[in-house]
Design a protein around this motif. Structure first.
Motif, PDB file in Angstrom:
ATOM      1  N   ASP B  22      54.612  31.851  52.361  1.00  0.00           N
ATOM      2  CA  ASP B  22      54.207  32.326  51.048  1.00  0.00           C
ATOM      3  C   ASP B  22      52.816  32.944  51.156  1.00  0.00           C
ATOM      4  O   ASP B  22      51.945  32.437  51.862  1.00  0.00           O
ATOM      5  N   ARG B  23      52.646  34.014  50.456  1.00  0.00           N
ATOM      6  CA  ARG B  23      51.344  34.676  50.454  1.00  0.00           C
ATOM      7  C   ARG B  23      51.016  35.140  49.047  1.00  0.00           C
ATOM      8  O   ARG B  23      51.899  35.539  48.298  1.00  0.00           O
ATOM      9  N   LEU B  24      49.764  35.113  48.757  1.00  0.00           N
ATOM     10  CA  LEU B  24      49.295  35.681  47.508  1.00  0.00           C
ATOM     11  C   LEU B  24      48.273  36.752  47.844  1.00  0.00           C
ATOM     12  O   LEU B  24      47.354  36.519  48.624  1.00  0.00           O
ATOM     13  N   GLN B  25      48.486  37.918  47.295  1.00  0.00           N
ATOM     14  CA  GLN B  25      47.553  39.002  47.537  1.00  0.00           C
ATOM     15  C   GLN B  25      46.992  39.470  46.209  1.00  0.00           C
ATOM     16  O   GLN B  25      47.725  39.675  45.258  1.00  0.00           O
ATOM     17  N   ILE B  26      45.700  39.592  46.183  1.00  0.00           N
ATOM     18  CA  ILE B  26      45.013  40.020  44.964  1.00  0.00           C
ATOM     19  C   ILE B  26      44.214  41.265  45.297  1.00  0.00           C
ATOM     20  O   ILE B  26      43.437  41.278  46.250  1.00  0.00           O
ATOM     21  N   ILE B  27      44.436  42.288  44.539  1.00  0.00           N
ATOM     22  CA  ILE B  27      43.699  43.522  44.755  1.00  0.00           C
ATOM     23  C   ILE B  27      43.018  43.916  43.454  1.00  0.00           C
ATOM     24  O   ILE B  27      43.669  43.973  42.411  1.00  0.00           O
ATOM     25  N   LEU B  28      41.731  44.130  43.519  1.00  0.00           N
ATOM     26  CA  LEU B  28      40.995  44.616  42.362  1.00  0.00           C
ATOM     27  C   LEU B  28      40.432  45.985  42.698  1.00  0.00           C
ATOM     28  O   LEU B  28      39.851  46.177  43.765  1.00  0.00           O
ATOM     29  N   ALA B  29      40.629  46.890  41.806  1.00  0.00           N
ATOM     30  CA  ALA B  29      40.059  48.219  41.990  1.00  0.00           C
ATOM     31  C   ALA B  29      39.240  48.557  40.758  1.00  0.00           C
ATOM     32  O   ALA B  29      39.736  48.488  39.635  1.00  0.00           O
ATOM     33  N   HIS B  30      38.002  48.871  40.965  1.00  0.00           N
ATOM     34  CA  HIS B  30      37.118  49.221  39.854  1.00  0.00           C
ATOM     35  C   HIS B  30      36.761  50.696  39.977  1.00  0.00           C
ATOM     36  O   HIS B  30      36.050  51.100  40.892  1.00  0.00           O
ATOM     37  N   GLU B  31      37.316  51.483  39.070  1.00  0.00           N
ATOM     38  CA  GLU B  31      36.993  52.913  39.027  1.00  0.00           C
ATOM     39  C   GLU B  31      35.794  53.105  38.125  1.00  0.00           C
ATOM     40  O   GLU B  31      35.811  52.699  36.962  1.00  0.00           O
ATOM     41  N   ALA B  53      42.886  28.560  42.940  1.00  0.00           N
ATOM     42  CA  ALA B  53      42.952  27.230  43.556  1.00  0.00           C
ATOM     43  C   ALA B  53      43.409  26.165  42.572  1.00  0.00           C
ATOM     44  O   ALA B  53      43.760  25.056  42.972  1.00  0.00           O
ATOM     45  N   ARG B  54      43.408  26.481  41.282  1.00  0.00           N
ATOM     46  CA  ARG B  54      43.941  25.523  40.318  1.00  0.00           C
ATOM     47  C   ARG B  54      45.463  25.543  40.298  1.00  0.00           C
ATOM     48  O   ARG B  54      46.106  24.659  39.750  1.00  0.00           O
ATOM     49  N   TYR B  55      46.049  26.594  40.859  1.00  0.00           N
ATOM     50  CA  TYR B  55      47.502  26.720  40.847  1.00  0.00           C
ATOM     51  C   TYR B  55      48.126  26.442  42.211  1.00  0.00           C
ATOM     52  O   TYR B  55      49.243  25.956  42.292  1.00  0.00           O
ATOM     53  N   VAL B  56      47.432  26.811  43.245  1.00  0.00           N
ATOM     54  CA  VAL B  56      47.957  26.602  44.591  1.00  0.00           C
ATOM     55  C   VAL B  56      46.840  26.076  45.487  1.00  0.00           C
ATOM     56  O   VAL B  56      45.656  26.316  45.232  1.00  0.00           O
ATOM     57  N   GLN B  57      47.243  25.364  46.514  1.00  0.00           N
ATOM     58  CA  GLN B  57      46.269  24.886  47.483  1.00  0.00           C
ATOM     59  C   GLN B  57      45.769  26.078  48.289  1.00  0.00           C
ATOM     60  O   GLN B  57      46.559  26.824  48.861  1.00  0.00           O
ATOM     61  N   VAL B  58      44.472  26.244  48.312  1.00  0.00           N
ATOM     62  CA  VAL B  58      43.883  27.345  49.055  1.00  0.00           C
ATOM     63  C   VAL B  58      43.036  26.777  50.186  1.00  0.00           C
ATOM     64  O   VAL B  58      42.075  26.034  49.956  1.00  0.00           O
ATOM     65  N   ASP B  59      43.419  27.101  51.393  1.00  0.00           N
ATOM     66  CA  ASP B  59      42.656  26.717  52.580  1.00  0.00           C
ATOM     67  C   ASP B  59      41.694  27.861  52.895  1.00  0.00           C
ATOM     68  O   ASP B  59      42.116  28.998  53.091  1.00  0.00           O
ATOM     69  N   ALA B  60      40.412  27.547  52.899  1.00  0.00           N
ATOM     70  CA  ALA B  60      39.408  28.602  53.096  1.00  0.00           C
ATOM     71  C   ALA B  60      39.639  29.366  54.391  1.00  0.00           C
ATOM     72  O   ALA B  60      39.264  30.536  54.502  1.00  0.00           O
ATOM     73  N   PRO B  83      50.400  27.346  51.320  1.00  0.00           N
ATOM     74  CA  PRO B  83      51.321  26.314  51.797  1.00  0.00           C
ATOM     75  C   PRO B  83      52.645  26.466  51.058  1.00  0.00           C
ATOM     76  O   PRO B  83      52.709  27.093  49.992  1.00  0.00           O
ATOM     77  N   ALA B  84      53.692  25.889  51.603  1.00  0.00           N
ATOM     78  CA  ALA B  84      55.024  26.124  51.047  1.00  0.00           C
ATOM     79  C   ALA B  84      55.135  25.650  49.607  1.00  0.00           C
ATOM     80  O   ALA B  84      55.796  26.265  48.792  1.00  0.00           O
ATOM     81  N   LYS B  85      54.478  24.540  49.300  1.00  0.00           N
ATOM     82  CA  LYS B  85      54.667  23.952  47.980  1.00  0.00           C
ATOM     83  C   LYS B  85      53.404  24.104  47.147  1.00  0.00           C
ATOM     84  O   LYS B  85      52.362  23.533  47.476  1.00  0.00           O
ATOM     85  N   PRO B  86      53.472  24.835  46.057  1.00  0.00           N
ATOM     86  CA  PRO B  86      52.275  25.007  45.233  1.00  0.00           C
ATOM     87  C   PRO B  86      51.985  23.762  44.426  1.00  0.00           C
ATOM     88  O   PRO B  86      52.870  22.960  44.126  1.00  0.00           O
TER      89      PRO B  86
END
Lengths: 92, 92
Positions: B22-31, B53-60, B83-86
């Motif tokens: 599982d992956r989460l990708q966040i992209i912010l673009a500021h024009e 990190a309040r929704y899924v475990q985030v390993d730095a 991780p597999a289980k949020p």
């Protein structure tokens, strides 16, 4: 409309419109290895907007949200048209 | 590496690797319409990660951040291997 179309569309629109404005675009893509994975993007949306609103003025009428759910990937695209001058009172 | 390369690269990598995650990708673009606009993306980054990190475990160690600053647009791309289980204890 995919998140890429969303993004490209906004860029193209800017090209056509002589009046340039500040915009913030947020795209989240959640790739799920299995179909059991929780889809938390919709719940993230409000919290993300709250964070952004601490940095820039966000007019609810200037926010576009596009959520797409697929089997293996969900995408959430948020487009925000910003006022020219951002707020500077964000928490340090 | 542009934000698009970032995103596409991750997709391609997934295609090559049989072990799907599982992956989460966040992209912010500021024009920015003018060069005077404040570049607040770097400061947003930590707050966004805190929300996620309040929704899924985030390993730095599983977080990739790519910030690009251009004259008219800044982009911030965050890739998180999940991780597999949020977690489900997010604030209601």
């Amino acid at each position: 409309m995919s998140w890429l179309d969303f993004f490209r569309g906004r860029r193209a629109e800017k090209g056509n419109a002589p009046l340039a404005k500040d915009r913030l675009q947020i795209i989240l893509a959640h790739e799920r290895a299995s179909r059991d994975g929780e889809d938390f993007l919709p719940r993230l949306q409000q919290e993300l907007l709250a964070v952004v609103a601490r940095y820039v003025q966000v007019d609810a009428n200037k926010v576009q949200v596009n959520l797409e759910r697929g089997e293996g990937m969900s995408t959430l695209a948020i487009g925000i048209e910003l006022p020219a001058k951002p707020r500077r009172n964000a928490a340090a």
